[in-house]
Design a protein around this motif. Structure first.
Motif, short mmCIF file in Angstrom:
data_model
loop_
_atom_site.label_atom_id
_atom_site.label_comp_id
_atom_site.label_asym_id
_atom_site.label_seq_id
_atom_site.Cartn_x
_atom_site.Cartn_y
_atom_site.Cartn_z
N LEU A 197 0.83 -1.21 0.00
CA LEU A 197 0.00 0.00 0.00
C LEU A 197 0.86 1.25 0.00
CD1 LEU A 197 -2.82 -1.01 2.53
CD2 LEU A 197 -2.97 -0.88 0.03
N GLY A 198 1.98 1.21 0.72
CA GLY A 198 2.84 2.38 0.74
C GLY A 198 3.46 2.68 -0.61
N LEU A 199 3.77 1.65 -1.39
CA LEU A 199 4.40 1.87 -2.69
C LEU A 199 3.39 2.20 -3.78
CD1 LEU A 199 7.05 -1.02 -2.72
CD2 LEU A 199 7.53 1.43 -2.68
N THR A 200 2.27 1.50 -3.80
CA THR A 200 1.35 1.64 -4.94
C THR A 200 0.25 2.66 -4.71
OG1 THR A 200 -0.03 -0.16 -4.09
CG2 THR A 200 1.75 -0.76 -5.57
N VAL A 201 -0.12 2.90 -3.45
CA VAL A 201 -1.22 3.82 -3.16
C VAL A 201 -0.71 5.07 -2.41
CG1 VAL A 201 -3.60 3.94 -2.30
CG2 VAL A 201 -2.66 1.76 -2.98
N ARG A 202 0.57 5.02 -2.00
CA ARG A 202 1.18 6.13 -1.26
C ARG A 202 0.43 6.40 0.06
NH1 ARG A 202 4.57 9.07 -4.73
NH2 ARG A 202 5.59 7.50 -6.05
N VAL A 203 0.09 5.34 0.76
CA VAL A 203 -0.54 5.46 2.07
C VAL A 203 0.56 5.57 3.11
CG1 VAL A 203 -2.03 4.28 3.73
CG2 VAL A 203 -2.54 4.17 1.30
N GLY A 204 0.31 6.34 4.17
CA GLY A 204 1.27 6.42 5.26
C GLY A 204 1.55 5.06 5.86
N LEU A 205 2.83 4.75 6.08
CA LEU A 205 3.20 3.41 6.54
C LEU A 205 2.64 3.07 7.91
CD1 LEU A 205 6.89 3.12 5.28
CD2 LEU A 205 4.77 2.44 4.16
N PRO A 206 2.68 3.97 8.91
CA PRO A 206 2.07 3.60 10.21
C PRO A 206 0.59 3.29 10.11
CG PRO A 206 3.51 5.51 10.46
CD PRO A 206 3.36 5.28 8.99
N ALA A 207 -0.16 4.11 9.35
CA ALA A 207 -1.59 3.85 9.20
C ALA A 207 -1.84 2.53 8.48
CB ALA A 207 -2.26 5.00 8.46
N ALA A 208 -1.08 2.29 7.41
CA ALA A 208 -1.26 1.05 6.66
C ALA A 208 -0.95 -0.17 7.53
CB ALA A 208 -0.38 1.04 5.42
N LEU A 209 0.13 -0.10 8.32
CA LEU A 209 0.48 -1.23 9.17
C LEU A 209 -0.58 -1.46 10.25
CD1 LEU A 209 2.48 -3.41 10.04
CD2 LEU A 209 3.66 -1.69 11.41
N GLY A 210 -1.05 -0.38 10.86
CA GLY A 210 -2.05 -0.53 11.92
C GLY A 210 -3.33 -1.16 11.42
N TRP A 211 -3.83 -0.69 10.28
CA TRP A 211 -5.08 -1.24 9.76
C TRP A 211 -4.90 -2.67 9.26
CZ3 TRP A 211 -9.70 0.60 10.66
CH2 TRP A 211 -9.86 1.96 10.96
#
Length: 589
Positions: free
Chosen positions: A182-196
């Protein structure tokens, strides 16, 4: 755990029981027959566990070193094969590389894809509860310690929480992988992506462990698990197919919304999509629906650990030990049969076919009847045919090496489907004395065992080809029936391999070189598909891309020639099996 360590543990627990009994009151009454009759005066739990901790201190230290080394190796592999490439991708993205082009495809695949993975996780945990379960202490514990007046809960709880930790570890790894994607392809923040992603990656395996304990403890839940397994398997496959169609540009939004709210497998998808542009309303509610039942289930399971019957624990401990022993000796079929036997099943399907009037048809009648009475194998053959056709469709639009790789994957699914139909042949080779009724030599008998699987495989392949043609596919769809004869022949080669050649594990290419035994053993074990799949992939890949009549004829010729060669190989292998089964040293295969 090695055999020496297992013996040490058993001796320690036996010594603990003996020493505690000797140190007890002289006028203590003998242990009653059942735990229900034990009183508080008979409870030696704390003393026995304290003595065990003292006696097993050296063993625990050695075991801790082994576990620490295993975790170190696992972490090293994850860092080398996952962490370093991920760091390189993020570094390239910071220097201007754009990976967002893959974002829409990933977001399209997530709803049905996560539902498929989540449902498969729960299904595997439930199936594990049918033969092993999350509470399986060693045989020494069930045979010695739990047979004496000790409370079972302090003894069994550590094994339950160990199962929880082992189940949560793959979920944690998948959550980190989802964060990177998600961080690479959607540019989502890594902490938020990991938490969810952690919400579903950790809660689903833990829910599966709780469900496995329920199945292990309750015969009624076990019956429901066996009944619902085929339907859940079909649903997992349907969700995977829907995910692939969504990536190809054919999503069904309303159906995806229903799947996301249909259960824990879908709630995990809602949580993973929450920080992305494709977020579904209600992400926090879905996370709560996962977290609260997981916490409640763990609390209830922790209390229910002590209620697992001791005879069941003994049976499961013996089954797990037998499966582990079979795996250590590379008897994979023995391990699979042990798991299948322990998992149990419903009543055998009573199917009758008119007996043939001609003696030469008796063998085919028996093979057909045995497959009809085991509908699970026919069902698995049908299910595996679907991904084989889907991969062939994907190979039609691919180019170069990717087309060859996808074609190999399609042939692999086709081989697995054909292998489900060859169980009568494998049963025949498990004990060659079963063939004493046959008037044919054993090698010719094995060739005749390929007739029914080939016929059923052709029916399935023709039906799949017809479905592809009805959907607008070209003449390349008829490659499916062409692949059946060589794939069945490859399965027959594997069925005739005989006893495991463990001596191959210790062979090396050169006296001074490193050992290549694992590769040699793997090549022997999967000799049939290892030869058939790469050879068939070349002409089939060209025919899928071109679809011309000449390419189809070329694929047909290669398939028939390969089938003949594989059948002759199976005939030679089968001819050596009766001699190997006689008393005395077996010759090389």
């Amino acid at each position: 755990m090695t055999e020496v360590e297992a013996e040490t543990g058993a001796e320690a627990e036996a010594a603990a029981v003996v020493v505690v009994a000797e140190d007890g009151p002289e006028d203590a009454a003998p242990a009653p027959a059942t735990a229900a009759e034990w009183t508080a005066d008979d409870d030696w739990t704390d003393e026995a566990l304290a003595l065990l901790r003292a006696l097993r201190a050296p063993h625990r230290r050695n075991r801790f070193k082994q576990v620490a080394f295993g975790l170190y190796c696992t972490l090293l592999i994850l860092v080398i094969w996952g962490g370093v490439p991920s760091f390189g991708l993020f570094l390239q993205a910071s220097m201007g590389a754009d990976y967002t082009t893959h974002g829409p495809g990933l977001l399209a695949a997530l709803p049905s894809g996560i539902a498929a993975v989540g449902l498969a996780t729960l299904l595997l945990a439930v199936r594990d509860g049918l033969w092993r379960g999350p509470v399986v202490p060693p045989r020494a514990t069930t045979d010695w310690l739990l047979a004496h007046p000790v409370r079972p809960r302090p003894v069994l709880r550590p094994w339950f929480w160990l199962s929880c930790g082992l189940a949560a570890l793959p979920g944690l790894v998948l959550a980190v992988g989802g964060m990177v994607a998600l961080g690479l392809t959607v540019r989502v923040g890594l902490p938020a992506a990991l938490g969810w992603c952690l919400v579903g990656g950790v809660c689903l395996p833990l829910l599966g462990v709780c469900a496995g304990l329920l199945v292990q403890h309750s015969p009624r839940a076990a019956r429901w698990a066996r009944t619902l397994t085929p339907y859940a398997t079909v649903l997992v496959l349907a969700l995977a197919v829907q995910s692939g169609l969504a990536v190809a540009g054919h999503p069904v939004p309303w159906l995806e919304r229903v799947e996301l709210w249909s259960g824990p497998w879908g709630w995990a998808g809602i949580a993973a999509l929450a920080p992305t542009p494709a977020a579904v309303p209600g992400g926090w509610f879905a996370a709560a629906l996962l977290l609260v039942p997981t916490a409640l289930g763990l609390v209830l399971a922790d209390r229910a650990v002590a209620t697992v019957p001791l005879p069941l624990l003994r049976e499961r401990a013996r089954t797990a030990a037998g499966v582990l022993a079979a795996l250590r000796t590379v008897e994979l079929r023995a391990a699979r049969l042990a798991v299948a036997g322990a998992s149990g099943g419903g009543r055998p399907l009573r199917v009758r076919l008119p007996a043939p009037r001609r003696p030469r048809l008796v063998l085919y009648w028996r093979d057909t009847l045995s497959l009809l009475r085991a509908p699970a194998r026919l069902g698995r053959a049908v299910l595996l045919t679907v991904p084989a056709l889907l991969c062939a469709v994907l190979a039609h639009g691919a180019r170069g090496g990717l087309s060859w790789a996808v074609t190999v994957l399609a042939l692999l699914f086709g081989y697995l489907a054909a292998a489900q139909l060859l169980e009568p042949a494998r049963i025949e080779t498990d004990d060659v004395r079963r063939a004493s009724w046959s008037p044919y030599p054993f090698a010719e008998l094995m060739l005749r065992h390929a007739v029914v699987p080939a016929g059923l495989g052709l029916v399935l392949a023709a039906a799949g080809a017809g479905a592809v043609l009805a959907s607008g596919g070209g003449a390349a769809a008829w490659l499916a029936p062409l692949a059946v004869p060589p794939l069945v022949a490859a399965g027959l080669v594997n069925a005739c391999r005989g006893a495991a050649r463990r001596d191959l594990l210790y062979r090396s290419a050169q006296p001074s070189g490193g050992s290549t035994g694992v590769a040699v053993f793997a090549a022997w074990y999967a000799a049939g598909p290892a030869v058939a799949l790469p050879v068939l992939a070349l002409p089939f890949s060209a025919a899928l891309r071109g679809g011309s009549a000449s390419s189809l004829v070329q694929a047909l010729v290669i398939a028939l020639v390969l089938a003949a060669l594989l059948l002759s190989w199976a005939h030679a292998r089968a001819g050596r099996l009766p001699a190997q089964a006689r008393p005395g040293p077996a010759g090389p295969q």
